[in-house]
Design an enzyme around this catalytic site. Structure first.
Site, short mmCIF file in Angstrom:
data_model
loop_
_atom_site.label_atom_id
_atom_site.label_comp_id
_atom_site.label_asym_id
_atom_site.label_seq_id
_atom_site.Cartn_x
_atom_site.Cartn_y
_atom_site.Cartn_z
N CYS A 30 10.63 -6.01 3.01
CA CYS A 30 9.91 -4.90 2.36
C CYS A 30 8.69 -5.42 1.58
O CYS A 30 8.83 -6.03 0.52
CB CYS A 30 10.87 -4.16 1.44
N CYS A 33 8.26 -3.94 -1.90
CA CYS A 33 9.25 -4.54 -2.82
C CYS A 33 8.68 -5.83 -3.41
O CYS A 33 8.76 -6.06 -4.62
CB CYS A 33 10.56 -4.84 -2.09
#
Length: 105
Positions: A30, A33
């Site tokens: 991700c 993230c």
């Protein structure tokens, strides 16, 4: 204050032994993230959030913790008070995360 990386093995214990907890759920793949990690670290040192425990949980490697937070997408942020989930949301806007953490006070 540091951001602690935890797993299913210690999730329940950490959530219940700390009054105020914010969790950032992430995955290695991700990008958002990873981009939010420095902001989350900075927030953990913000004096407004003194007494709040900041945690990172890999959502793919900790399915029980993911279920406990009600994770729907990544990154996902959840706040727990006295071991109970208060609220969570998926997103990467810092002001929304600040507003979420503020609900612990």
């Amino acid at each position: 204050m540091a951001v602690d990386l935890i797993t299913d093995n210690d999730f329940e214990n950490v959530i219940t032994s700390n009054e105020k907890v914010v969790v950032k759920y992430f995955a290695d793949w991700c990008g958002n993230c990873r981009l939010f990690s420095p902001k989350f670290k900075r927030l953990s040192n913000d004096e407004r959030f003194e007494g709040v425990t900041f945690l990172d949980v890999n959502a793919e490697k900790s399915p029980e913790a993911r279920r406990a937070g009600g994770v729907t997408n990544l990154p996902y942020f959840a706040v727990f008070k006295n071991g109970e989930l208060l609220e969570g949301f998926a997103g990467s806007k810092e002001d929304a995360v600040v507003e979420l953490i503020s609900k612990l006070n």
